[in-house]
Design a protein around this motif. Structure first.
Motif, PDB file in Angstrom:
ATOM      1  N   GLN A 182       0.830  -1.207   0.000  1.00 48.25           N
ATOM      2  CA  GLN A 182       0.000   0.000   0.000  1.00 48.25           C
ATOM      3  C   GLN A 182       0.865   1.257   0.000  1.00 48.25           C
ATOM      4  OE1 GLN A 182      -2.481  -1.191  -0.997  1.00 48.25           O
ATOM      5  NE2 GLN A 182      -3.953  -2.103   0.427  1.00 48.25           N
ATOM      6  N   SER A 222       2.741 -26.075  -5.205  1.00 51.62           N
ATOM      7  CA  SER A 222       2.527 -24.928  -6.102  1.00 51.62           C
ATOM      8  C   SER A 222       3.009 -23.615  -5.514  1.00 51.62           C
ATOM      9  CB  SER A 222       1.062 -24.823  -6.496  1.00 51.62           C
ATOM     10  OG  SER A 222       0.296 -24.383  -5.407  1.00 51.62           O
ATOM     11  N   HIS A 265      -0.205 -28.890 -11.063  1.00 52.20           N
ATOM     12  CA  HIS A 265      -0.006 -28.221 -12.348  1.00 52.20           C
ATOM     13  C   HIS A 265       1.420 -28.435 -12.822  1.00 52.20           C
ATOM     14  CE1 HIS A 265      -3.770 -26.188 -12.163  1.00 52.20           C
ATOM     15  NE2 HIS A 265      -3.476 -25.571 -11.029  1.00 52.20           N
ATOM     16  N   HIS A 287      18.352 -17.587  -4.940  1.00 55.60           N
ATOM     17  CA  HIS A 287      17.545 -18.366  -4.005  1.00 55.60           C
ATOM     18  C   HIS A 287      16.724 -17.487  -3.095  1.00 55.60           C
ATOM     19  CE1 HIS A 287      18.635 -22.387  -4.877  1.00 55.60           C
ATOM     20  NE2 HIS A 287      19.899 -22.027  -5.007  1.00 55.60           N
ATOM     21  N   THR A 288      15.729 -18.104  -2.461  1.00 53.38           N
ATOM     22  CA  THR A 288      14.981 -17.422  -1.420  1.00 53.38           C
ATOM     23  C   THR A 288      15.988 -16.976  -0.353  1.00 53.38           C
ATOM     24  OG1 THR A 288      13.291 -19.058  -1.865  1.00 53.38           O
ATOM     25  CG2 THR A 288      12.951 -17.674   0.056  1.00 53.38           C
ATOM     26  N   PHE A 323       4.015  -6.881  -5.854  1.00 50.71           N
ATOM     27  CA  PHE A 323       4.625  -7.803  -4.899  1.00 50.71           C
ATOM     28  C   PHE A 323       4.161  -9.222  -5.154  1.00 50.71           C
ATOM     29  CE2 PHE A 323       5.194  -3.800  -2.829  1.00 50.71           C
ATOM     30  CZ  PHE A 323       6.396  -3.943  -2.173  1.00 50.71           C
ATOM     31  N   GLN A 324       4.813 -10.168  -4.480  1.00 51.26           N
ATOM     32  CA  GLN A 324       4.381 -11.558  -4.581  1.00 51.26           C
ATOM     33  C   GLN A 324       2.953 -11.695  -4.065  1.00 51.26           C
ATOM     34  OE1 GLN A 324       6.226 -15.343  -2.966  1.00 51.26           O
ATOM     35  NE2 GLN A 324       7.988 -14.103  -3.482  1.00 51.26           N
ATOM     36  N   PHE A 325       2.149 -12.502  -4.731  1.00 51.72           N
ATOM     37  CA  PHE A 325       0.741 -12.657  -4.369  1.00 51.72           C
ATOM     38  C   PHE A 325       0.071 -11.294  -4.158  1.00 51.72           C
ATOM     39  CE2 PHE A 325       2.924 -16.497  -2.911  1.00 51.72           C
ATOM     40  CZ  PHE A 325       2.270 -17.424  -3.700  1.00 51.72           C
ATOM     41  N   SER A 356      -3.341  -9.992  -2.379  1.00 54.61           N
ATOM     42  CA  SER A 356      -3.585  -9.742  -0.965  1.00 54.61           C
ATOM     43  C   SER A 356      -3.638  -8.252  -0.643  1.00 54.61           C
ATOM     44  CB  SER A 356      -2.520 -10.425  -0.104  1.00 54.61           C
ATOM     45  OG  SER A 356      -1.271  -9.832  -0.329  1.00 54.61           O
ATOM     46  N   GLN A 357      -3.371  -7.365  -1.620  1.00 52.77           N
ATOM     47  CA  GLN A 357      -3.470  -5.941  -1.321  1.00 52.77           C
ATOM     48  C   GLN A 357      -4.851  -5.374  -1.646  1.00 52.77           C
ATOM     49  OE1 GLN A 357      -0.342  -4.840  -3.989  1.00 52.77           O
ATOM     50  NE2 GLN A 357      -1.713  -3.835  -5.431  1.00 52.77           N
ATOM     51  N   GLY A 391       2.294 -19.657  -8.024  1.00 52.43           N
ATOM     52  CA  GLY A 391       1.031 -20.305  -7.668  1.00 52.43           C
ATOM     53  C   GLY A 391       0.012 -20.389  -8.796  1.00 52.43           C
ATOM     54  N   ASP A 400      -1.439 -21.610 -12.633  1.00 50.24           N
ATOM     55  CA  ASP A 400      -1.237 -22.756 -13.511  1.00 50.24           C
ATOM     56  C   ASP A 400      -0.559 -22.259 -14.801  1.00 50.24           C
ATOM     57  OD1 ASP A 400      -3.223 -21.578 -14.969  1.00 50.24           O
ATOM     58  OD2 ASP A 400      -4.634 -23.232 -14.809  1.00 50.24           O
ATOM     59  N   PRO A 401      -0.064 -23.199 -15.633  1.00 49.01           N
ATOM     60  CA  PRO A 401       0.716 -22.772 -16.793  1.00 49.01           C
ATOM     61  C   PRO A 401      -0.030 -21.789 -17.703  1.00 49.01           C
ATOM     62  CG  PRO A 401       0.995 -25.103 -16.446  1.00 49.01           C
ATOM     63  CD  PRO A 401      -0.054 -24.657 -15.477  1.00 49.01           C
ATOM     64  N   ARG A 419       0.117 -18.461 -16.139  1.00 51.43           N
ATOM     65  CA  ARG A 419       1.478 -17.963 -16.194  1.00 51.43           C
ATOM     66  C   ARG A 419       1.757 -17.344 -17.559  1.00 51.43           C
ATOM     67  NH1 ARG A 419       4.166 -22.642 -13.884  1.00 51.43           N
ATOM     68  NH2 ARG A 419       4.912 -23.198 -15.944  1.00 51.43           N
ATOM     69  N   ARG A 420       1.328 -18.056 -18.604  1.00 52.78           N
ATOM     70  CA  ARG A 420       1.543 -17.547 -19.963  1.00 52.78           C
ATOM     71  C   ARG A 420       0.847 -16.218 -20.160  1.00 52.78           C
ATOM     72  NH1 ARG A 420       1.168 -21.748 -24.965  1.00 52.78           N
ATOM     73  NH2 ARG A 420       2.987 -22.992 -24.375  1.00 52.78           N
ATOM     74  N   HIS A 453      11.772 -17.433 -10.639  1.00 52.48           N
ATOM     75  CA  HIS A 453      12.475 -18.705 -10.524  1.00 52.48           C
ATOM     76  C   HIS A 453      12.418 -19.456 -11.850  1.00 52.48           C
ATOM     77  CE1 HIS A 453      13.250 -18.567  -6.308  1.00 52.48           C
ATOM     78  NE2 HIS A 453      11.977 -18.419  -5.987  1.00 52.48           N
ATOM     79  N   GLU A 501      13.009 -20.293 -17.914  1.00 56.40           N
ATOM     80  CA  GLU A 501      12.426 -20.175 -19.260  1.00 56.40           C
ATOM     81  C   GLU A 501      12.020 -18.734 -19.529  1.00 56.40           C
ATOM     82  OE1 GLU A 501      12.266 -23.265 -20.992  1.00 56.40           O
ATOM     83  OE2 GLU A 501      13.407 -23.667 -19.165  1.00 56.40           O
TER      84      GLU A 501
END
Lengths: 163, 248, 281, 285
Positions: free
Chosen positions: B165, C171, C201, D41-42, D91-93, D96-97, D175, D177-178, D181-182, D204, D207
């Protein structure tokens, strides 16, 4: 077939307690001269009570107050907070759950009074009348902030939480 | 440190109770010595305890000064209008100061020596007798332990959403109280939603692992009551007796 | 071979939803010791099917029948069935109950009221098998996603079930975590002759299976060995799976007007084929 | 707008017993209109690095220059808004914002914080929803009623609505599916090619790096281990595999063929390149 309603009655309050602890630890607004600061834990208790009723209000209020005091180093208040915030959550949930906006506002008002009175008694008992009196404005500000945040939240959360 | 969380919790509460027994310099002195002993035994640095007092220092001074200047009785040393510096005032001021310090020390001691998690175990054990009246003791303990387990997870999440945010132009912790409170709405809504979703997932996962309520469960964690716990109880009992004997 | 899971005419619709049911007349048999991958695009009913096997959905008597290890799922024996099945869910955080690793593994054991001595040995053994023993007293916040999923697996094997269901368990993990978890499951399956059902997947995870089942709009559309299913090439994308690398390269070579074999080749097979061809030059 | 890191260090909770160094001695230039992939890496410091791009974090030492703006440890926390508007962060996921009652309001939230009028922001919201490939009738729906993939796109639309010049994406396809992602990667490429956004992507998926990025930064233990064009960085298959970072499947496959006896001047990154390189080495019918 069984559904997970029973388990959720344990898990949802637990998550709300965790959230409340986080909210209270994150949003601390410093206030000079008193207990040092006000936090937003009442907002979380109000939301829990208004959205899920008196049982959840009681549990979330009491246990988050209890835990917060231990974690923040105010463990002399633990038992008092358990009672005061528990009662706060219970009463707000009792009066305000699924009630009209007006009634919800009065529920928050009463809940706020419980907190103010509760901590006045606690401080007076533990120390003396002066800290009790000094705490009143701080606690009033804290519950007011809590109520101001909680009201719009309860409206906006209905849809996403599917209530 | 080595004490069982049950005795730590109960004795701390008991301590706050017996502080009310103190009403003259002898009793306060005994309590003070006892507290210092407890602090020494904990092997925690004194500076941590001082730090516990610091946020309250203004309140303490304010309270003490009020006590000092507005209490009458005994020899009066100095007066100016309603303000009096009297013997009783000074004595009362010292007592109230002592009470603050003693309570804060003991509370800091409990916080520093008790990992919150062991608290859940302690509460379960202490409340066990209440099962007779159908109080859901297991559920309360489980709630506490799940809550504690999720605090770090939700902390991380809060940080993440806050960043998201902020990147969208929200200023946290800036502006007046009203602006600050408005700023938390875009943060608290996602947090509540996420907590709710986590609760759904967790409930399903718990049932998949056979959770069907508190009855019939066994316990993996056990609390062990050591001799030191018994000795602490004896110590507190002796303290109580001394206090009652020395009371004015 | 013993049939460990038998599903007949399973129908399910989520309460308060309209339109298509989530599961529509699903019939399925899984043999003991089999590894079955269930694929399908998002919303095809994969997770619903997995949850129904474990009695986690409000099924009604006219929903059809589910038999797990010979027990027909009903209100009365759902808890027996859950003891036969261990489930690993998608989000590693939202299934971690205990405040530490060992507490979490013990959670399922506490639920069945196992005596403490027995719990101690089982927790120890389970953590050892997923190589998480040295993390026993760690809190979940300090673990990686892959480690959390391995703890979840330990919590399952401690209960000694016959079936493991992986419900998109990899996933949310990074590639390292994904490999960790899949390796662990593969090892356990070998040691204990487990039946594995993995909803995924991920092409590598699907390639581990003996059989792949394609679910679409709540119905089983196809079922076959990975080699059979992987021949679908580009079509796999809409079924929620990636195209295997060998197929992608074959397609690229075909576009260069090279005649490539029709049947599915593993990467190994493709290397051999290319080499044989090269040698003819 | 170029972005330059000069001798940047970052330490979390500096000055406390919990301090831990997350970035060390970062020197890096991200050119205007480039497409940079960050891999590692993470815990290697990728996320910490990108949070410096819009001053969510300030270096504990060194300087980050974003366009005209210099960010140093002394930079005041105020007046960062213009910068945050120019550098959009996904951001990742990111789903959630989401928090508003309707999709339209949520997308408009960012632009309005940066001073756009409600009217313009509403228009912008409709435009952005279209840009991320969602139908206009979702505008008045609650974002919480959408599917996971749709929610993610709404969140991305909310960032794009601020009309940033630089778009930072932290594993935008995690998270999914392909197919999902595409679609997301297709959208990002479009933004880079058609709207000329500078794109910085944490991923990660090697490709994706091979197919889309013109620059790749390899992070390891808070430092930059390697930097360069993907075609150069991925030549060192053994070095990357040692670090368990992996290489594009084509590169790995080509390395295998090379061991068999095929010959490549340089290891290819995509199957199209590989097919082209193989053709002269195979008999024609």
């Amino acid at each position: 077939m069984q559904t997970n309603q029973l388990t959720k009655r344990v898990v949802l309050p637990a998550l709300l307690i965790a959230l409340n602890v986080v909210i209270a630890r994150f949003f601390i607004i410093p206030v000079p001269m008193t207990h040092g600061n006000i936090n937003l834990c009442d907002a979380g208790i109000f939301v829990a009570a208004l959205l899920y009723g008196r049982r959840t209000g009681l549990i979330v209020g009491g246990l988050s107050g209890f835990l917060l005091d231990l974690i923040s180093g105010y463990s002399q208040y633990m038992v008092f907070s358990l009672v005061v915030h528990g009662l706060e959550g219970f009463i707000v949930g009792w009066i305000g759950y699924q009630a009209s906006r007006k009634i919800q506002i009065s529920a928050l008002f009463i809940g706020g009074l419980i907190v103010i009175a509760g901590y006045f008694l606690t401080d007076t008992l533990l120390y003396s009348l002066t800290p009790g009196l000094v705490g009143i404005p701080t606690n009033a500000l804290q519950v007011l902030a809590g109520a101001v945040v909680a009201l719009p939240l309860t409206i906006k959360l209905r849809q996403p939480l599917k209530l | 440190h080595r004490l069982d969380p049950r005795s730590k919790l109960l004795l701390s509460f008991y301590y706050i109770g017996i502080i009310f027994l103190a009403n003259n310099w002898q009793t306060y002195l005994v309590l003070f010595l006892f507290t210092i002993l407890a602090v020494r035994l904990s092997e925690i640095k004194m500076s941590f305890f001082i730090r516990g007092v610091r946020p309250l220092i203004w309140l303490i001074l304010f309270t003490v000064l009020l006590q000092v200047f507005f209490t009458r009785g005994g020899t009066t040393y100095w007066s100016w209008g309603p303000i009096v510096l009297s013997q009783f005032g000074i004595v009362n001021g010292i007592y109230i100061f002592m009470r603050f310090v003693l309570i804060i020390f003991m509370s800091t001691l409990l916080t520093l020596t008790t990992p919150p998690l062991s608290l859940a175990d302690a509460i379960e054990a202490i409340l066990k007798p209440l099962r007779v009246v159908h109080f859901p003791v297991y559920e309360v303990a489980l709630m506490l332990s799940i809550a504690l387990r999720f605090v770090p997870t939700l902390m991380d999440e809060t940080e993440k959403i806050m960043n998201a945010q902020r990147a969208r132009g929200v200023d946290f912790g800036e502006g007046n109280l009203f602006q600050q409170m408005r700023a938390v709405v875009p943060l608290l809504i996602p947090l509540f939603v996420s907590s709710f979703n986590r609760a759904e997932d967790l409930a399903t996962a718990m049932e998949a692992r056979g959770y069907q309520g508190g009855e019939g469960r066994s316990k993996y964690r056990v609390l062990v009551w050591h001799a030191i716990d018994s000795w602490s109880v004896v110590g507190f009992a002796i303290l109580t007796v001394i206090l009652i004997w020395l009371r004015a | 071979m013993t049939k460990i899971i038998e599903v007949e005419h399973l129908n399910f619709r989520y309460p308060q939803t309209e339109g298509r049911p989530a599961l529509n007349d699903v019939n399925l048999t899984i043999e003991q010791g089999e590894w079955v991958a269930i694929i399908g695009h998002n919303g095809s009913g994969k997770s619903t099917l997995a949850k129904s096997l474990d009695g986690l959905l409000p099924l009604t008597p006219d929903s059809g029948t589910i038999r797990v290890a010979g027990i027909t799922l009903s209100e009365d024996n759902v808890w027996n069935i859950r003891r036969q099945i261990g489930m690993v869910f998608q989000n590693p955080d939202n299934q971690f109950v205990g405040a530490t690793v060992e507490d979490d593994v013990a959670f399922g054991l506490e639920n069945i009221g196992l005596p403490r001595e027995e719990m101690l040995t089982r927790v120890h053994a389970a953590l050892k098998r997923v190589r998480m023993l040295e993390f026993a007293d760690r809190e979940p916040a300090r673990l990686s996603g892959g480690q959390k999923q391995r703890v979840a697996i330990a919590g399952i094997i401690a209960l000694q079930p016959q079936i493991i269901i992986l419900d998109e368990s990899t996933s949310m993990l990074d590639p390292t975590g994904r490999i960790e978890v899949l390796e662990t499951v593969r090892e356990l399956k070998e040691q204990a002759n487990l039946t594995v059902i993995s909803i995924t997947h991920d092409i590598d995870e699907a390639a581990n299976a003996n059989r792949i089942i394609i679910l679409d709009d709540g119905e089983i559309k196809e079922s076959g060995t990975p080699a059979e299913i992987f021949q679908y090439g580009e079509r796999l994308i809409e079924l929620g799976l990636d195209v295997p690398y060998a197929e992608r390269l074959k397609a690229a070579l075909r576009r260069q007007n090279l005649v490539v074999p029709q049947q599915y080749l593993t990467e190994e097979g493709l290397v051999d084929w290319l080499w044989t061809l090269h040698s003819k030059m | 707008m170029d972005i330059t890191f000069k001798d940047v260090d970052y330490t979390y909770q500096a000055g406390t017993p919990f301090e831990s160094q997350a970035l060390h001695d970062i020197n890096l230039t991200i050119a205007d209109h480039s497409f940079t992939a960050i891999i590692g890496h993470t815990g290697s410091g990728k996320s910490t690095l990108v949070q410096h791009l819009n001053a969510l974090l300030k270096p504990t030492s060194g300087t980050v220059t974003i366009g005209e703006r210099k960010i140093t440890p002394e930079t005041n926390n105020k007046h960062l808004k213009p910068l945050r508007q120019k550098v959009g962060m996904v951001f990742q996921f990111p789903e959630s914002q989401l928090f508003e009652e309707t999709v339209a309001k949520d997308i408009a939230f960012g632009p309005m914080n940066f001073g756009m009028s409600a009217e313009d922001a509403a228009k912008k919201a409709a435009e952005m929803l279209n840009l991320v490939g969602l139908p206009a009738d979702l505008l008045e729906r609650s974002p919480f009623d959408l599917s996971g993939g749709q929610m993610r796109r709404v969140a991305i639309a909310g960032v794009l609505a601020m009309t940033p010049e630089v778009l930072v994406l932290d594993e935008p396809t995690a998270g999914l599916d392909p197919a999902g992602r595409r679609e997301i990667m297709g959208m990002v490429t479009q933004l880079h090619e058609k709207q000329h956004l500078t794109v910085i992507l944490i991923t990660h998926h090697m490709e994706d790096v091979a197919s889309y990025a013109d620059h790749v930064v390899v992070m390891e233990h808070g430092t930059i281990a390697k930097v360069g064009k993907p075609s150069d960085v991925f030549q060192d298959v053994a070095w990357l595999q040692e670090r368990q970072l992996g290489v594009p499947e084509t590169t790995e496959f080509a390395a295998r063929l090379q061991k068999q006896g095929f010959h490549f001047d340089r290891l290819p990154l995509t199957e199209v390149e590989l097919a082209a390189a193989l053709l002269p080495q195979l008999p024609r019918e």
